[in-house]
Design a protein around this motif. Structure first.
Motif, short mmCIF file in Angstrom:
data_model
loop_
_atom_site.label_atom_id
_atom_site.label_comp_id
_atom_site.label_asym_id
_atom_site.label_seq_id
_atom_site.Cartn_x
_atom_site.Cartn_y
_atom_site.Cartn_z
N ALA A 680 -6.39 3.67 1.68
CA ALA A 680 -6.46 3.26 3.10
C ALA A 680 -5.04 3.03 3.62
O ALA A 680 -4.13 2.69 2.87
CB ALA A 680 -7.29 1.98 3.25
N VAL A 681 -4.87 3.28 4.92
CA VAL A 681 -3.58 3.03 5.58
C VAL A 681 -3.84 2.15 6.81
O VAL A 681 -4.93 2.17 7.39
CB VAL A 681 -2.86 4.32 6.00
CG1 VAL A 681 -2.52 5.17 4.80
CG2 VAL A 681 -3.69 5.12 6.99
N ASP A 682 -2.81 1.37 7.22
CA ASP A 682 -2.95 0.52 8.41
C ASP A 682 -2.51 1.29 9.65
O ASP A 682 -2.26 2.51 9.61
CB ASP A 682 -2.15 -0.78 8.25
CG ASP A 682 -0.67 -0.52 8.03
OD1 ASP A 682 -0.19 0.60 8.32
OD2 ASP A 682 0.03 -1.44 7.57
N ALA A 683 -2.40 0.58 10.78
CA ALA A 683 -2.05 1.22 12.05
C ALA A 683 -0.66 1.84 12.02
O ALA A 683 -0.36 2.75 12.81
CB ALA A 683 -2.15 0.21 13.20
N ASP A 684 0.21 1.37 11.13
CA ASP A 684 1.57 1.93 11.00
C ASP A 684 1.61 3.08 10.00
O ASP A 684 2.70 3.54 9.64
CB ASP A 684 2.55 0.83 10.55
CG ASP A 684 2.73 -0.22 11.62
OD1 ASP A 684 2.60 0.13 12.80
OD2 ASP A 684 2.99 -1.38 11.27
N LEU A 685 0.44 3.51 9.51
CA LEU A 685 0.33 4.59 8.52
C LEU A 685 1.05 4.23 7.23
O LEU A 685 1.74 5.06 6.60
CB LEU A 685 0.85 5.92 9.09
CG LEU A 685 0.10 6.46 10.32
CD1 LEU A 685 0.62 7.84 10.70
CD2 LEU A 685 -1.41 6.54 10.05
N THR A 686 0.90 2.98 6.83
CA THR A 686 1.42 2.51 5.54
C THR A 686 0.24 2.24 4.63
O THR A 686 -0.75 1.58 5.03
CB THR A 686 2.24 1.22 5.73
OG1 THR A 686 3.34 1.50 6.60
CG2 THR A 686 2.78 0.71 4.40
N CYS A 687 0.31 2.70 3.40
CA CYS A 687 -0.80 2.58 2.46
C CYS A 687 -1.04 1.11 2.11
O CYS A 687 -0.12 0.40 1.68
CB CYS A 687 -0.51 3.39 1.19
SG CYS A 687 -1.85 3.33 -0.02
N THR A 688 -2.29 0.64 2.31
CA THR A 688 -2.64 -0.74 1.97
C THR A 688 -3.58 -0.80 0.75
O THR A 688 -3.79 -1.88 0.20
CB THR A 688 -3.33 -1.43 3.16
OG1 THR A 688 -4.51 -0.69 3.51
CG2 THR A 688 -2.40 -1.48 4.37
N LEU A 689 -4.11 0.37 0.36
CA LEU A 689 -5.08 0.38 -0.73
C LEU A 689 -5.06 1.77 -1.37
O LEU A 689 -5.08 2.79 -0.68
CB LEU A 689 -6.49 0.08 -0.17
CG LEU A 689 -7.66 0.15 -1.13
CD1 LEU A 689 -7.56 -0.95 -2.15
CD2 LEU A 689 -8.96 0.04 -0.37
N GLY A 708 1.94 0.18 -0.02
CA GLY A 708 3.27 0.08 0.57
C GLY A 708 3.92 1.43 0.80
O GLY A 708 4.88 1.55 1.56
N VAL A 709 3.40 2.51 0.11
CA VAL A 709 3.98 3.83 0.31
C VAL A 709 3.56 4.35 1.69
O VAL A 709 2.47 4.04 2.19
CB VAL A 709 3.51 4.78 -0.82
CG1 VAL A 709 2.02 5.04 -0.73
CG2 VAL A 709 4.28 6.09 -0.75
N LYS A 710 4.42 5.13 2.32
CA LYS A 710 4.15 5.69 3.64
C LYS A 710 3.26 6.94 3.53
O LYS A 710 3.42 7.76 2.61
CB LYS A 710 5.45 6.06 4.36
CG LYS A 710 6.33 4.87 4.71
CD LYS A 710 5.69 4.01 5.79
CE LYS A 710 6.60 2.88 6.22
NZ LYS A 710 5.97 2.04 7.25
N PHE A 711 2.32 7.08 4.49
CA PHE A 711 1.47 8.27 4.55
C PHE A 711 2.34 9.53 4.65
O PHE A 711 2.01 10.58 4.08
CB PHE A 711 0.54 8.16 5.77
CG PHE A 711 -0.31 9.39 5.96
CD1 PHE A 711 -1.50 9.57 5.27
CD2 PHE A 711 0.08 10.39 6.85
CE1 PHE A 711 -2.27 10.71 5.45
CE2 PHE A 711 -0.69 11.52 7.04
CZ PHE A 711 -1.87 11.69 6.33
N GLU A 712 3.47 9.42 5.36
CA GLU A 712 4.38 10.56 5.52
C GLU A 712 4.87 11.06 4.16
O GLU A 712 4.97 12.27 3.91
CB GLU A 712 5.57 10.14 6.40
CG GLU A 712 6.59 11.25 6.60
CD GLU A 712 7.76 10.78 7.47
OE1 GLU A 712 8.75 11.53 7.56
OE2 GLU A 712 7.66 9.68 8.05
N ASP A 713 5.16 10.12 3.20
CA ASP A 713 5.65 10.50 1.88
C ASP A 713 4.54 11.19 1.08
O ASP A 713 4.79 12.14 0.30
CB ASP A 713 6.16 9.28 1.14
CG ASP A 713 7.39 8.69 1.82
OD1 ASP A 713 8.13 9.46 2.47
OD2 ASP A 713 7.62 7.47 1.68
#
Length: 808
Positions: A680-689, A708-713
């Motif tokens: 899962a990612v939050d509104a900032d497209l950062t992985c939370t799960l 904490g990893v970015k969806f972009e990565d």
């Protein structure tokens, strides 16, 4: 300078650019024209007029200005001596040259003795043009000397009047430190009889040895370095025991060659201003230390909604400095609709004169959206009128976030997150304005016109009264003018005058030796404002403390309570009157008292904020988890003057944290036991799960397998693996980010390019972002493919020449 040759222009060339007005006194027109042609041939540009009688000469001199007079000696019924007398009668100083045909030596001597500037024979006109140019230069030199003499005399009188009228100590000294000149204010500083008894003497003859030595050393440094001494502050104890604060300025005096020949000194009494500044600084220090350490965002607005006072937390939330915030409005930092809600709340405070409270969600410039309790309250002046609006913003984000986290944790199981500062004017014995400075002109815009027309002081007073610049005169103009003129004619003491622009001045008037009046204005607006600011600051301080959501107490360095707010008193079941002046030993048990004393000792040693969490049972029986913050309050010299304490109730926060930890552990167990991959990612497209199954399916390295990893990565990793097909990697990443921001419900199959195929399902989350599951359908796809191949082999094939192959 000739641009082509670089040569300087000749006298002949330079004269052409300067046409001369020549008055020719000649009764023969031909002789006059002969003079004109000769001058023009000599390179002079001429505008001339011929006259031949005394009356016509008078008329010509009255009609316009002339540069030179050329006069024949022998005229019919008229001669050069009579013409010279007429020119002098008009008070003119210009070259008067006699040009005559024949004249005897005795008569020529008489003419020269009478004062003509030169005598030239008509047979020798070659001397005429050089003589005119020479006499023009000498006439200009005479006029320049007269102007310099007049300006020097005016400067002497202005200096004398200035020194007599200003409420400053002014003096001049030579290189031997002897007084050359001083005003009455300096005479009083020296306790001398009069100025004459001081001139030629040293400060040692009048001042105590220590002050005289200090002056001597300062003046020697000025003589040695040539640098002025600016606003040196000195405290002086007078004979009656009072202490005065003086600001001294000294500067070197140089001669025309730049050599230092003495100095000038000016001393101002700034005792009242210094006391007001010290009191204001102390009050502001207490106020600033309290609000900056408060556990809430605090600010004070002017009645038009502009920030006047803000604490450190406001600046942090706005991601701006104090200077960038003060003077702005909420609309300069917050979203339009949010700013409108806040402004409406402020209007209700102004209408009701009561506390207005609301719970809102605000997106701040630091990138964080906070759930806050917004409290706005009126700050009243001594008359009970609203002079400002105070605001306390209590950040409830953490509590609300924990509440939302508890709800979200359940959702995740299925997929869920001018040089003189004073104005000065001089009036002559007839009460006409004769001089003023720029500051006076700013305060009296009619001053230039008054000087030009020779208007009197009464004219200027009437003009100011008529324009309404003096509130005191409104409705009683004539009575006010009579009172003002009586004081002006008999100056006694000072006048405090307030103008309609809000500024306040002290007016000093003094008689000049010539019978005129010297007038000066000293601006005391800033002093009055600082005194008013001190009163306002105390009101702000009291309001902030009383409306703080935390328990607040301020102690002196001996541990006695100076201030205790309502929350503190309620917790301890007492009143401010019963606490102020007491120490903690008088209402705490021995163990608690020792702990408080040790914490306050650490604050004084480190001069930093000291925090401690503990559980406390209060006299009313309530047990609270609290965060105790103790901080030093420093004075103007950065030395501690008091100790501040803020006690924040964190009971609910501690309970929510423990509940969140329990739910989080349960969620982690469930996720790791699932056969599906999930992240899962939050509104900032950062992985939370992200669970282990997802990381293994996508062959993610350890650094990409944790929250904490970015969806972009993650998208870039898949692009580099070729999972999005051929093409530019960064273009693939851009398209995936664009699709992710659309946050739509999706279901599709994805080839991992490692022999495995997964079915992806993506669902949006209520707070932004999405949760995505991946199910391995490789075996299912293989079975479907085998079934299609079997069915295809069983069917007969018909091929025609016009058919084409279509790839799925």
């Amino acid at each position: 300078m000739d641009k082509r040759t670089g040569a300087k222009p000749s006298k002949k060339d330079s004269s052409k650019a300067r046409p001369l007005n020549v008055l020719i006194v000649e009764d023969i027109e031909g002789d006059a024209l002969l003079l004109v042609r000769h001058l023009e041939k000599s390179g002079l540009s001429i505008r001339h007029q011929r006259v031949e009688t005394a009356d016509s000469l008078h008329a010509a001199l009255k009609r316009q200005a002339w540069d030179v007079v050329l006069c024949d000696h022998g005229l019919t019924g008229f001669n050069s001596l009579a013409a010279l007398g007429i020119v002098r009668e008009h008070g003119l100083d210009m070259p008067f040259i006699v040009v005559s045909g024949t004249i005897g030596e005795e008569k020529a001597a008489e003419v020269m003795r009478a004062g003509v500037h030169d005598l030239i024979l008509k047979g020798n006109l070659a001397r005429l043009a050089p003589a005119i140019e020479r006499e023009l230069r000498e006439a200009e030199a005479r006029r320049a000397k007269r102007r310099a003499d007049e300006e020097l005399d005016m400067e002497r009188r202005l200096l004398q009047n200035l020194m007599a009228s200003l409420p400053l100590s002014i003096y001049f000294k030579d290189r031997q430190h002897r007084y050359l000149r001083l005003n009455e204010a300096e005479v009083r500083v020296l306790n001398a009889e009069n100025a004459e008894s001081v001139v030629g003497k040293l400060a040692d003859d009048f001042l105590p040895p220590n002050r005289a030595r200090m002056r001597y050393e300062e003046e020697e440094r000025i003589f040695a370095t040539g640098k002025p001494l600016l606003d040196r502050i000195e405290e002086v104890r007078k004979k009656d025991g009072t202490v005065r604060c003086l600001a001294a300025t000294k500067a070197p005096i140089r001669d025309r060659e730049g050599k230092i020949i003495g100095l000038v000194g000016v001393t101002r009494d700034i005792t009242r201003r210094k006391r007001a500044e010290d009191a204001l600084k102390e009050s502001e220090t207490l106020f600033r230390a309290t609000i900056d350490h408060a556990p809430a965002a605090i600010f004070i607005n002017t009645l038009d909604g502009r920030y006047r006072v803000v604490n450190k937390m406001v600046c942090d939330w706005y991601a701006a400095t104090l200077e960038e915030v003060v003077g702005k409005t909420a609309a300069d930092f917050l979203e339009k609709e949010t700013a409108k809600r806040i402004q409406a709340q402020e209007r209700r405070v102004l209408e009701t004169k009561a506390l207005v409270e609301a719970e809102v969600e605000i997106a701040f410039p630091d990138g964080i959206t906070r759930d806050v309790i917004l409290q706005k309250y009126p700050i009243l002046d001594q008359k009970g009128e609203i002079m400002a609006v105070g605001t306390v913003i209590i950040d409830m984000t953490e509590s609300r976030r924990m509440e939302r986290a508890l709800r979200a944790s359940a959702m995740r199981l299925g997929g869920a997150i001018d040089s003189m500062q004073e104005a000065f004017a001089l009036f002559d014995a007839k009460d006409r304005l004769v001089a003023f400075n720029a500051e006076y002109a700013r305060l009296n815009p009619i001053a230039p016109e008054a000087l030009e027309k020779g208007l009197t002081f009464e004219h200027m007073v009437r003009a100011n009264v008529g324009q309404g610049t003096i509130p005191e005169a409104v409705g009683r103009q004539e009575e006010f003018i009579r009172e003002r003129m009586n004081h002006h004619r008999n100056p006694k003491g000072r006048i405090i005058r307030r103008f309609s622009n809000g500024n306040t001045y002290i007016l000093h008037e003094a008689r000049t030796p010539e019978g005129g009046i010297a007038l000066s204005f000293v601006d005391i607006t800033e002093l009055e404002r600082k005194e008013a600011a001190l009163r306002e600051s105390e009101a702000f301080f009291r309001a902030i403390v009383d409306y703080s959501p935390a328990a607040v107490v301020i102690k002196d360095l001996e541990g006695r309570n100076l201030v205790a707010n309502k929350v503190f008193c309620n917790w301890y079941g007492t009143t401010p009157e019963r606490i102020v002046g007491k120490t903690h030993d008088q209402f705490l048990d021995k163990e608690s008292s020792a702990r408080v004393r040790a914490q306050e000792k650490m604050v004084l040693q480190t001069r930093t904020l000291v925090e401690q969490e503990r559980r406390v049972t209060y006299p009313n029986g309530a047990t609270r988890d609290v965060l105790v913050q103790k901080f030093p309050i420093l004075g103007p010299d950065d030395e501690p003057i008091a100790i501040g304490t803020g006690i924040i109730d964190i009971t609910e926060r501690k309970r929510a944290e423990e509940s969140l930890r329990t739910k989080t552990r349960e969620l982690e167990i469930v996720l790791e036991s699932m056969d599906q991959g999930i992240y899962a990612v939050d509104a900032d497209l950062t992985c939370t799960l992200i669970n282990r199954r997802h990381a293994e399916s996508y062959e993610l390295p350890p650094k990409l397998s944790r929250p904490g990893v970015k969806f972009e990565d993650l998208a870039r990793f898949n692009a580099q693996k070729g999972r999005y097909g051929p093409g530019d990697i960064e273009e693939h990443v851009r398209r995936r980010l664009e699709l992710a921001r659309q946050n739509r419900r999706l279901r599709y199959e994805f080839d991992l390019r490692n022999g495995r195929i997964v079915e992806l399902r993506s669902n949006p989350l209520p707070d932004g972002g999405f949760v995505r599951t991946s199910t391995d359908i490789t075996e299912q796809k293989r079975a479907e493919e085998a079934r299609r191949q079997t069915e295809a082999a069983a069917k007969p094939r018909h091929v025609s020449a016009s058919s084409s192959t279509i790839c799925p």
